[in-house]
Design an enzyme around this catalytic site. Structure first.
Site, PDB file in Angstrom:
ATOM      1  N   GLN B  89       0.814  -1.221   0.000  1.00  0.00           N
ATOM      2  CA  GLN B  89       0.000   0.000   0.000  1.00  0.00           C
ATOM      3  C   GLN B  89       0.845   1.266   0.000  1.00  0.00           C
ATOM      4  O   GLN B  89       0.320   2.369   0.049  1.00  0.00           O
ATOM      5  CB  GLN B  89      -0.930  -0.012   1.227  1.00  0.00           C
ATOM      6  CG  GLN B  89      -1.908  -1.179   1.196  1.00  0.00           C
ATOM      7  CD  GLN B  89      -2.578  -1.445   2.546  1.00  0.00           C
ATOM      8  OE1 GLN B  89      -2.390  -0.707   3.504  1.00  0.00           O
ATOM      9  NE2 GLN B  89      -3.364  -2.515   2.611  1.00  0.00           N
ATOM     10  N   HIS B 153      -0.557  -0.334   5.648  1.00  0.00           N
ATOM     11  CA  HIS B 153      -0.872   0.711   6.631  1.00  0.00           C
ATOM     12  C   HIS B 153       0.203   1.773   6.794  1.00  0.00           C
ATOM     13  O   HIS B 153       0.802   1.915   7.843  1.00  0.00           O
ATOM     14  CB  HIS B 153      -1.227   0.069   7.981  1.00  0.00           C
ATOM     15  CG  HIS B 153      -2.275  -1.007   7.853  1.00  0.00           C
ATOM     16  ND1 HIS B 153      -2.553  -1.910   8.837  1.00  0.00           N
ATOM     17  CD2 HIS B 153      -3.109  -1.323   6.818  1.00  0.00           C
ATOM     18  CE1 HIS B 153      -3.523  -2.721   8.432  1.00  0.00           C
ATOM     19  NE2 HIS B 153      -3.859  -2.390   7.201  1.00  0.00           N
ATOM     20  N   GLU B 247     -13.859   3.588  10.876  1.00  0.00           N
ATOM     21  CA  GLU B 247     -14.358   4.597  11.825  1.00  0.00           C
ATOM     22  C   GLU B 247     -14.194   6.021  11.319  1.00  0.00           C
ATOM     23  O   GLU B 247     -13.287   6.310  10.545  1.00  0.00           O
ATOM     24  CB  GLU B 247     -13.553   4.522  13.142  1.00  0.00           C
ATOM     25  CG  GLU B 247     -13.663   3.208  13.867  1.00  0.00           C
ATOM     26  CD  GLU B 247     -12.852   3.177  15.159  1.00  0.00           C
ATOM     27  OE1 GLU B 247     -12.082   4.136  15.415  1.00  0.00           O
ATOM     28  OE2 GLU B 247     -13.009   2.205  15.919  1.00  0.00           O
ATOM     29  N   TYR B 257      -7.456   6.195  20.586  1.00  0.00           N
ATOM     30  CA  TYR B 257      -8.612   5.748  19.810  1.00  0.00           C
ATOM     31  C   TYR B 257      -8.809   4.234  19.836  1.00  0.00           C
ATOM     32  O   TYR B 257      -9.657   3.700  19.136  1.00  0.00           O
ATOM     33  CB  TYR B 257      -8.557   6.358  18.402  1.00  0.00           C
ATOM     34  CG  TYR B 257      -8.833   7.843  18.509  1.00  0.00           C
ATOM     35  CD1 TYR B 257     -10.118   8.346  18.399  1.00  0.00           C
ATOM     36  CD2 TYR B 257      -7.820   8.730  18.875  1.00  0.00           C
ATOM     37  CE1 TYR B 257     -10.396   9.683  18.603  1.00  0.00           C
ATOM     38  CE2 TYR B 257      -8.076  10.079  19.084  1.00  0.00           C
ATOM     39  CZ  TYR B 257      -9.364  10.550  18.942  1.00  0.00           C
ATOM     40  OH  TYR B 257      -9.645  11.870  19.175  1.00  0.00           O
ATOM     41  N   TYR B 268      -9.640 -10.632   9.303  1.00  0.00           N
ATOM     42  CA  TYR B 268     -10.044 -11.024   7.949  1.00  0.00           C
ATOM     43  C   TYR B 268     -10.487 -12.476   7.914  1.00  0.00           C
ATOM     44  O   TYR B 268     -11.369 -12.857   7.164  1.00  0.00           O
ATOM     45  CB  TYR B 268      -8.897 -10.816   6.961  1.00  0.00           C
ATOM     46  CG  TYR B 268      -8.605  -9.374   6.670  1.00  0.00           C
ATOM     47  CD1 TYR B 268      -9.562  -8.558   6.067  1.00  0.00           C
ATOM     48  CD2 TYR B 268      -7.380  -8.815   6.997  1.00  0.00           C
ATOM     49  CE1 TYR B 268      -9.301  -7.235   5.810  1.00  0.00           C
ATOM     50  CE2 TYR B 268      -7.101  -7.488   6.741  1.00  0.00           C
ATOM     51  CZ  TYR B 268      -8.072  -6.688   6.147  1.00  0.00           C
ATOM     52  OH  TYR B 268      -7.808  -5.377   5.894  1.00  0.00           O
TER      53      TYR B 268
END
Lengths: 133, 373
Positions: B89, B153, B247, B257, B268
Site C-alpha cells: 500500500q 498501513h 471509523e 482511539y 479477515y
C-alpha cells in the site's frame, strides 16, 4: 500470525502430500501464506473468493489455471485492462505490489495450492525472473 | 423461568444501548442525483490525492511515485520529487498546499520512504516549492522509523487547522500489537507539527520519556482521511478497520482511539480481535462502518453547488467502489448515500476552489461533478 500458520498447517501438509512431500514447495507455500496475508487478502479475501465484479477470485479461477505466465506477470508488474474470470468480466487495475521474485514465487505457490487449487509444477524464482514486462 | 426472560430482555436492551449507533446502517442509492460526472483527467493508474493551485491547475499524486501537474488540459510530470518505496500500500500518497500558499509556496507531501538503515520503508512527510514543473527547496520534515518490509498501513493524509498547525497520519504498518498503543513507537498515530516541521511545545507527550513527541493522538489503525471541519475547526479522521469497524473520529489532543484493544471489527479470517468495543479512557468513533467500505479521501461540502449537500461529508470507498455522502446532524450521521457506483475504487475526493467536487478513481482518473441546474 503463528495461529494463521497453524490454522493452515493441515491444508499445507495436505498440499505437500499431493506434491509428493516436496519440502521445498511446502516451505515456499508457508512463506507465501504470510505474503498473501500481507499484500493480497484485503481485496482477494481470506479464501481467495474475491468480490464478484470488483476483485477476481483466485480460488478455482479458470484464468489462473489457463494463464500461469500472465498471472505471474500480473503480480510482478501489475494488471490493467479487462480480464474474464469464471465468466465474469473484471476491469479494475491491480497495482504492482513491489514484491521480489522470491516472494512472487512463494505467493504464487500458496495461491496455486490453496482453496481447492492444486498444481504439481512449483513456481520457481527463475521462472519469475525470466518474465519481463 | 420468568426471571430468565426478564434478564434476557434486560440483556438485549443493554446491548442495544451499548452500541453507538444502529446495527442496521445501510447506505441508500438516491433517486435524485444533483450532478452529472465528467472525466477531467484520464489515463491515471492510482491517483492518490489532488491539490488545487491558485492558477486553476491541479497537482495529482500517482501512488507509483509520479507527481503530475495538470494544466490547460495537459499532464506534465514534475521533476525532483522524493524517491518512493513502492511496495504493497506504500508509495506517493497525499499532497496538500500550505494555507498561505499564495505567499510562501510550500507544498506538503507524504510518501513511503526507504530513508534510514533498516531494510524496508516507513512513512515520510516533506515539503517543497514548485517552479517550471520541478520541485525545489525540498525539506524532509518527518520520517517514521524503524523501516519494515510489511506492505500495509502507511496512512497517510495531511491537514492544517485554523491555528496553522500541520497534522498528518501514519498507519500501524502491519504491527498492530507493537505500534498503535505505544507512544514511543511510530505508526498508528496522528502527528502534529509546526509548518516548518518543528514540534510544537505544547504537544501532548512533550517531556514524556522516549515518547515520539510529534504524536498528537494514538491507537489508530490506518487513517486515509484527515480534514478540518470547516464549521468547528476540529480535525476529523477516518480510518480503515480490519473486517468491519472502519471509523470516523474527531481528533483530540493526547487521546487514545483504542486500536487494537477496542474495535467494531474482526480479523479477515473471521476470528475475533477483542470482545470489547469500548473502554474507559478510549475514544468512541462518531460513526463506524460494518461491513467495511475501506474509506479513502474525505471532504466536507461547503459550497451551495449541489442541492441539499451543504454541510455533508464525502468519503471514497475502495472496496465497494462508490462515493459515499454522509448527512450530518452535528456529529451524528443521519443518512448515508451511494454515488458514482461501480466506476472503480474511489481513492480521493476534494472540493475545489470553484466549489465543485472532484473525485479520483483508480484505473480511470479525476472526475468533476457538474451540478444539474
Amino acid at each position: 500470525m503463528k495461529k494463521t500458520i497453524l490454522l493452515f498447517l493441515p491444508l499445507l501438509l495436505g498440499a505437500a502430500n499431493a506434491m509428493g512431500q516436496n519440502p521445498e514447495l511446502l516451505s515456499s507455500i508457508q512463506r507465501g501464506s504470510a505474503i498473501y496475508d500481507d499484500f493480497c487478502i484485503t481485496c482477494h479475501l481470506p479464501s481467495g473468493e474475491g468480490v464478484p465484479f470488483a476483485f477476481p477470485p483466485l480460488a478455482k479461477s479458470d484464468y489462473l489455471i489457463k494463464n500461469r505466465t500472465a498471472s505471474i506477470k500480473g503480480v510482478k508488474y501489475g494488471n490493467e485492462g479487462e480480464m474474464i474470470v469464471n465468466g465474469i468480466t473484471y476491469s479494475s487495475a491491480m497495482a504492482p505490489m513491489g514484491l521480489d521474485d522470491g516472494e512472487i514465487a512463494d505467493v504464487m505457490n500458496y495461491i496455486l495450492n490453496s482453496w481447492g487449487n492444486s498444481s504439481n509444477d512449483p513456481v520457481t524464482v527463475e521462472e519469475v525472473a525470466a518474465i519481463s514486462e | 423461568m420468568k426471571y430468565s426472560i426478564v434478564y434476557l430482555y434486560l440483556f438485549v436492551v443493554t446491548l442495544n444501548y451499548s452500541c453507538a449507533q444502529d446495527a442496521e446502517n445501510k447506505a441508500n442509492t438516491p433517486s435524485d442525483i444533483p450532478f452529472s460526472e465528467e472525466l477531467l483527467v484520464d489515463g491515471l493508474q492510482i491517483p492518490w490525492a489532488m491539490a488545487f493551485l491558485p492558477d486553476g491547475s491541479m497537482l495529482i499524486t500517482e501512488k507509483s511515485g509520479s507527481l503530475i501537474h495538470f494544466k490547460d488540459g495537459k499532464k506534465a510530470t514534475i521533476a525532483n520529487t522524493p524517491k518512493v518505496y513502492a511496495r504493497g500500500q506504500g508509495g506517493l500518497m497525499d499532497v496538500f498546499l500550505h494555507p498561505n500558499y499564495q505567499d510562501n509556496g510550500w507544498i506538503y507531501i507524504t510518501y513511503a520512504s526507504e530513508e534510514g538503515n533498516e531494510k524496508g520503508g516507513h512513512t515520510a512527510l516533506m515539503r517543497a516549492r514548485l517552479k517550471d514543473n520541478s520541485l525545489y527547496d525540498n525539506e524532509l520534515l518527518y520520517k517514521a522509523s524503524p523501516n519494515t518490509t510489511k506492505g500495509q498501513h502507511f496512512g497517510s493524509r495531511i491537514a492544517f487547522d485554523n491555528d496553522g498547525y500541520l497534522y498528518f497520519s501514519i498507519g500501524e504498518r502491519g504491527a498492530r500489537d507493537e505500534n498503535p498503543q505505544d507512544i514511543t513507537r511510530d505508526g498508528g498515530k496522528i502527528y502534529r507539527l509546526n509548518d516548518d516541521g518543528s514540534i510544537p511545545e505544547d504537544n501532548p507527550f512533550m517531556g514524556e520519556e522516549n515518547a515520539k513527541t510529534a504524536i498528537y493522538s494514538y491507537g489508530h489503525r490506518n487513517p486515509q482521511g484527515l480534514v478540518k471541519n470547516p464549521e468547528t475547526g476540529a480535525i476529523w479522521d477516518h480510518e480503515h478497520g480490519p473486517r468491519g469497524g472502519d471509523e470516523i473520529n474527531i481528533i483530540k489532543k493526547g487521546a487514545n482511539y483504542g486500536w487494537p484493544i477496542i474495535t467494531y471489527g474482526i480479523n479477515y479470517s473471521g476470528t475475533p480481535i477483542t470482545d470489547k468495543t469500548e473502554m474507559e479512557g478510549m475514544e468512541q468513533p462518531i460513526h463506524y462502518w460494518v461491513p467495511s467500505i475501506a474509506p479513502s479521501g474525505m471532504a466536507f461540502v461547503t459550497s451551495d453547488k449541489y442541492k441539499g449537500w451543504k454541510g455533508s461529508l464525502l468519503v471514497g470507498s475502495l472496496s465497494f467502489q462508490y462515493l459515499e455522502r454522509l448527512t450530518l446532524d452535528g456529529t451524528k450521521v443521519t443518512n448515508r448515500e451511494k454515488l458514482l457506483e461501480n466506476m472503480g475504487r474511489v481513492r480521493d475526493v476534494r472540493q475545489g476552489p470553484d466549489g465543485l467536487i472532484y473525485v479520483a478513481i483508480e484505473g480511470k482518473g479525476i472526475y468533476r461533478l457538474i451540478p444539474k441546474s
